[in-house]
Design an enzyme around this catalytic site. Structure first.
Site, PDB file in Angstrom:
ATOM      1  N   THR A 286      -7.985   0.395 -19.510  1.00 42.37           N
ATOM      2  CA  THR A 286      -7.660  -0.959 -19.079  1.00 42.37           C
ATOM      3  C   THR A 286      -6.404  -1.365 -19.840  1.00 42.37           C
ATOM      4  OG1 THR A 286      -9.184  -1.815 -20.742  1.00 42.37           O
ATOM      5  CG2 THR A 286     -10.005  -1.664 -18.483  1.00 42.37           C
TER       6      THR A 286
ATOM      7  N   GLU B  34       0.850  -1.209   0.000  1.00 43.45           N
ATOM      8  CA  GLU B  34       0.000   0.000   0.000  1.00 43.45           C
ATOM      9  C   GLU B  34       0.875   1.245   0.000  1.00 43.45           C
ATOM     10  OE1 GLU B  34      -2.827  -0.207   3.193  1.00 43.45           O
ATOM     11  OE2 GLU B  34      -3.819  -1.940   2.297  1.00 43.45           O
TER      12      GLU B  34
END
Ligand code: DSN
Length: 428
Positions: free
Chosen positions: A234, A64
């Site tokens: 994408t 993270e």
């Protein structure tokens, strides 16, 4: 790209030993993808290298945060993987900043809303049944529920976006965000035209290039980079990478985009996917990929001409890119009936709404087809007449219930596919 000639049951030995049931399903899917003519325009075959990167130990790490600013230790390698991938993305698409962490296209687009809008603010996007995407403000999506979605479409007479209509809507509704691009848009997107409208109303302009990212990277579609604030894409369609997404932006929006992706929406990035995106970006920067992008468009254009010559009604009359949207109303076969018959014949398409469709979205009038996957197999434009003939025979067979023709076509499709091995799949 060459396909490994390893039998399907020996390709994943650890999986086969640990879980024969799932290994058998994977092998069956490999067989299906090898034997069928895959014409869904948002699908492709990734290279063996992209597949390998997707299945690495990078998936074992939590990370993270962003390179140099993580909430977990042990990031010596992961930071390098993410930085390398982001640098490749910036270079390939010519944008100042790249965030390569979005899990897929819808979360990427939601991050854009979080970066720039407050709930209730207005977004202008292309309506879903006209070729847009759910996340461009369509009602059933969170983006049309939490925000005020205003939608443009295409003209009934041309099947194309009318920028005068878009401008009128923008002036009347004053959106904070404008999306251009979509999922069933067969024509070139006028990024400069959209940018002029966005500037006039003071909106942030986002180009959703999910479908055409590979064409842009390969020089077969104009780039949005000089015109837009943000690019959302994408990575698994024409770009031929793993299932994932990226947000690229001008430098001034970098912080807002990054904060929206993490901690705004997501937790730890999927590092194995990041690496596989990096591999795909490296592949997309090669001369071979430029040829591929050009061939995708040539194949689509040729297939469109062959279908039109056989009486198919193409929305907008044809294509500039990888995609054809076909209205089957005149053929007297609903899109879903045709798509199911084509599937039985080994030709995989999806049923799709067409602009101004009078049928329901789950049982629409059209089918959507595209050439990214067949071009990855090296199937040339000279075979598009054969493909169009198969589609013609099967659509006719769907109308009359002629399963013998469907089976006949399935054998012919298999024979052609055997001659063009797919990247990343077994050949025997
Ligand atoms: N589902 C994608 C497509 O097929 O176009 C869009 O998100």
């Amino acid at each position: 790209m060459t396909a490994p000639s390893v039998p399907a049951d020996l390709r994943h030995p650890a999986l086969a030993a640990a879980d024969p049931e799932l290994a058998a399903l994977v092998a069956a899917e490999e067989r299906l993808q090898a034997d069928t003519l895959r014409l869904i325009p948002s699908e492709n075959y990734v290279s063996a290298a992209v597949l390998e990167a997707s299945g690495t130990v990078l998936q074992n790490k939590y990370s993270e945060g962003y390179p140099g600013k993580r909430y977990y230790e042990g990031q010596q390698i992961i930071d390098q993987v993410e930085t390398l991938t982001a640098e490749r993305a910036k270079g390939l698409f010519g944008m100042d900043h790249a965030n390569v962490q979005p899990y897929s296209g819808s979360p990427a687009n939601l991050a854009v809303y979080l970066a720039f809008l407050k709930p209730g603010d207005t977004v202008l996007g292309m309506s879903l049944p006209m070729g847009g995407h759910l996340t461009h403000g369509w009602g059933v999506s969170a983006t049309g529920t939490w925000f005020n979605g205003v939608q443009y479409g295409v003209r009934r007479d041309t099947g194309r976006v009318d920028l005068d209509e878009v401008r009128d809507l923008a002036l009347a509704e004053r959106p904070k965000l404008i999306f251009c691009g979509g999922t069933a848009v067969p024509r070139e997107i006028d990024f400069a035209g959209f940018a002029s409208i966005a500037r006039e109303v003071g909106a942030v302009l986002v180009a959703d290039i999910a479908h055409i990212a590979g064409l842009i990277a390969g020089g077969a579609h104009p780039s949005p980079a000089p015109h837009v604030d943000v690019v959302s894409t994408t990575t698994h369609k024409t770009l031929r990478g793993p299932r994932g997404a990226m947000l690229l932006s001008r430098a001034e929006h970098a912080r807002a985009i990054d904060r929206a992706v993490f901690p705004g929406l997501q937790g730890g990035p999927h590092n194995q996917t990041t690496a596989a995106i990096g591999v795909a970006l490296r592949e997309a920067a090669t001369p071979d990929f430029r040829s591929y992008a050009r061939d995708v468009v040539t194949n689509a254009r040729t297939l469109g001409e062959e279908l039109a010559a056989r009486g198919f009604d193409l929305v907008s009359g044809g294509t500039d890119n990888h995609l054809l949207l076909i209205d089957l109303t005149a053929k007297d076969v609903p899109g879903k009936v045709a798509a199911k018959a084509l599937d039985r014949a080994g030709i995989v398409v999806n049923h799709n709404s067409v602009p101004y469709d009078t049928r329901k979205p789950f049982d629409p009038s059209g089918i959507r087809i595209g050439t990214p996957a067949l071009t990855s197999r090296g199937i040339p434009a000279s075979e598009m007449g054969t493909v169009a003939e198969w589609i013609t025979r099967v659509v006719q067979a769907a109308r009359t219930g002629d399963e013998a023709t469907v089976s006949e076509v399935r054998s012919e499709v298999k024979a052609l596919m055997d001659g063009y091995p797919a990247p990343g799949l077994p050949v025997s």
